[in-house]
Scaffold this active site. Sequence first.
Site, PDB file in Angstrom:
ATOM      1  N   THR A  49       3.020   1.801  11.118  1.00 19.19           N
ATOM      2  CA  THR A  49       2.141   2.378  11.551  1.00 19.19           C
ATOM      3  C   THR A  49       1.095   1.521  13.049  1.00 19.19           C
ATOM      4  O   THR A  49       0.805   1.978  13.302  1.00 19.19           O
ATOM      5  CB  THR A  49       1.157   3.281  10.804  1.00 19.19           C
ATOM      6  OG1 THR A  49       1.863   3.852  10.215  1.00 19.19           O
ATOM      7  CG2 THR A  49       0.335   4.010  11.440  1.00 19.19           C
ATOM      8  N   TYR A 137      11.297  -1.721   0.449  1.00 16.62           N
ATOM      9  CA  TYR A 137      10.566  -0.678   0.955  1.00 16.62           C
ATOM     10  C   TYR A 137      12.513   0.192   0.792  1.00 16.62           C
ATOM     11  O   TYR A 137      13.267  -1.036   1.269  1.00 16.62           O
ATOM     12  CB  TYR A 137      10.234  -1.788   2.072  1.00 16.62           C
ATOM     13  CG  TYR A 137       9.989  -0.489   2.651  1.00 16.62           C
ATOM     14  CD1 TYR A 137       9.811   0.919   3.363  1.00 16.62           C
ATOM     15  CD2 TYR A 137       8.578  -1.335   4.100  1.00 16.62           C
ATOM     16  CE1 TYR A 137       9.177   1.533   4.071  1.00 16.62           C
ATOM     17  CE2 TYR A 137       8.102  -0.403   5.417  1.00 16.62           C
ATOM     18  CZ  TYR A 137       8.356   0.619   5.411  1.00 16.62           C
ATOM     19  OH  TYR A 137       7.740   1.843   5.839  1.00 16.62           O
ATOM     20  N   LYS A 165       8.324   1.085  -2.266  1.00 16.12           N
ATOM     21  CA  LYS A 165       8.098   2.223  -1.099  1.00 16.12           C
ATOM     22  C   LYS A 165       9.012   2.809  -0.783  1.00 16.12           C
ATOM     23  O   LYS A 165       9.935   2.366  -0.578  1.00 16.12           O
ATOM     24  CB  LYS A 165       7.232   1.495  -0.334  1.00 16.12           C
ATOM     25  CG  LYS A 165       6.791   2.620   0.854  1.00 16.12           C
ATOM     26  CD  LYS A 165       6.399   1.779   2.170  1.00 16.12           C
ATOM     27  CE  LYS A 165       5.378   3.270   3.504  1.00 16.12           C
ATOM     28  NZ  LYS A 165       5.365   2.206   4.512  1.00 16.12           N
TER      29      LYS A 165
END
Length: 295
Positions: A49, A137, A165
């Site tokens: 982000t 991830y 994640k």
Amino acid sequence: MSSFAFSGLNLAITAPFDANGRIDIVRFEELIERHLAVGVDGFVFSSGTGMHAYLTTEESRALVERGARVVAGRAKVIAQASALLTADVVERTRFAKDAGADGVMVLPPFFEGPSDDDSVFEFYSEVAGVGLPIIGYNVPQAVGVRITPQLLQRLCELPEFQAVKDSSGDLVGQVRLIGTGLNVINGADPLVPFSLFAGCSGLIWGGANIAPRTCVAIVRAAQEKRWDDVRSLWQLLEPIMALLWDGDYVPSVYAASEITGYGGGSARKPFRPLSADRISALRIALGPLVEQEAV
């Protein structure tokens, strides 16, 4: 979520840019302090982000180093260390460790990289040699590598591999990962309340840049098992989180954060300014959050 080092809300914080597209370090420090003030548990610096893929190595390092210095132990610090070359990932991880980060978040090999379990394990094994906690991830739609429950169990044999994640957006798949009993961090904004109820170990949340006060509140309610409060808070958050996930995620987070007062300028090129219709849709989806975040 209490016993896990990266429990609670870890904010994938935006990287603020000035009018010339350069990182605005002063605003970056101000945003960190504001997020700390509302109770954010941790930060991911140079996050997706925060436009990690569109930062130079020097810019990424500056965000990690300055961010860790500003946080100064008041929250957990996670540094994005992903890169195409394994040697670069190792070097970024070593830098994060020296800068005082508590851990790194690392994508598996990507951009037509190897996707078999042995190669993925070998990759994370090399990164683990630095001696810093690793958050893997799972975002198969972006990198072509899926972290299965079986692979997660194998990766967690590495003492440094602390969690994965999951940003797949697949709730059933995430529940299966959680079912291993290992640490799983939700990274899909629209799944937040469902992941919390399913027993995820924590959140890495980009959309929380927009409404950190409300996002912290929903996490605290879940930690205290106040599920009616979780449901009512999610009614406020769901419209904007669903809209973000539909597309234009990063520039929409930047634009919506400007509306709620947590702005970091505009997303850097190659992202283009959002259309007037998209800005209008963001305002509608935000609804009462604008006033609630200003309290």
